[in-house]
Design a protein around this motif. Structure first.
Motif: not given
Length: 288
Positions: A34-41
């Motif tokens: 997911s995109l989320k995994n590349y943005l933070y966390g």
């Protein structure tokens, strides 16, 4: 509904099983999660600004197809960075249609329905009036745009009170004309001032309190493509950067796949989808 979706920016439905007690839905395998995994966390490698813009454009194309590709609009109702998945070439595809809703009849302006979605991404008009429209997706997409720009969660209770809510925080800096001060530090030196200004303006319009004041997703798409043009060609190929990014990501791939390739998606062109990858991963994750 899923079987009717065919678009390169929607995750493809491969097939399903509904036999006795077995209920399985199989979706296109999205190698990069997911995109989320590349943005933070996570400790995934960072995406460049041009890559982030390209992902936003791809996701907007997928949403535009949902809103305009059939007689009645399909409202996604759960647009967020976790539901924008990336294939082996980091092309964005919208996923997870579990909350999707058919849009209003021609003679109506909205669909009246119970509020569902993800906290932090919900259209305030939908939240207060239970009136769902395509512009509800536009609001959520505006939230994603600020996630992409700032590289932080939508809600982060660990931060100071004024920074907890990404939308409120970013809109304040946008209004003060100081958006460049809250750009993801990992993007330092990559974002041109004119493209940043335009990107911020689009996101802010998406986040208007009233749906009538928001652009359509088609307008958002057109403007995002313009932002990408403003960045121009810096002489470095995104394609040439990807192999190293994928190599860095290889160690994280297996652990993140279970939430990626089985997310709700669309039926699309299945050419190039490796069934062996899908079923091999099902065995690895011990789906049962």
């Amino acid at each position: 509904m899923l079987s009717q979706f065919r678009h390169r920016h929607l995750v493809a439905l491969i097939g399903y099983c509904d036999e006795k007690n077995e209920m399985i839905i199989i979706y296109e395998y999205m190698e990069n999660g997911s995109l989320k995994n590349y943005l933070y966390g996570s400790d995934f490698p960072s995406l460049s600004w041009r890559q982030r813009l390209g992902i936003c454009v791809g996701a907007a194309k997928g949403l535009h197809y949902l809103h305009t590709g059939s007689t009645k609009a399909i409202i996604h109702r759960d647009v967020k960075s976790a539901n924008i998945l990336l294939d082996e070439n980091f092309m964005a595809k919208v996923a997870d249609f579990g909350l999707s809703k058919t849009g209003p009849e021609i003679d109506r302006t909205h669909v009246s329905t119970a509020v569902k979605g993800s906290f932090g991404y919900l259209d305030p008009e939908y939240l207060t009036r239970q009136q769902l429209t395509e512009k509800s997706d536009v609001y959520s997409f505006g939230v994603v745009m600020y996630e992409v720009l700032c590289g932080r969660p939508v809600i982060d209770p660990s931060l100071r009170r004024e920074k907890v809510n990404l939308v409120e925080w970013a809109l304040k800096w946008q209004k003060d004309g100081r958006l460049e001060e809250i750009v993801d530090p990992l993007l330092a030196g990559q974002v041109k001032p004119d493209s940043l200004k335009k990107f911020g303006e689009i996101a802010a319009k998406c986040l208007a309190q009233h749906s009538v004041d928001r652009p359509t997703v088609g307008d958002v798409l057109w403007n995002l493509e313009y932002v990408l043009q403003l960045e121009g060609n810096d002489g470095r190929s995104e394609h040439n950067r990807r192999p190293s990014l994928q190599a860095d990501h290889a160690n994280h791939l297996e652990s993140s796949v279970s939430n990626a390739e089985f997310s709700m998606g669309s039926a699309g062109d299945l050419a190039g989808v490796s069934m062996s990858k899908v079923f091999a991963q099902m065995v690895k994750e011990e789906m049962r």
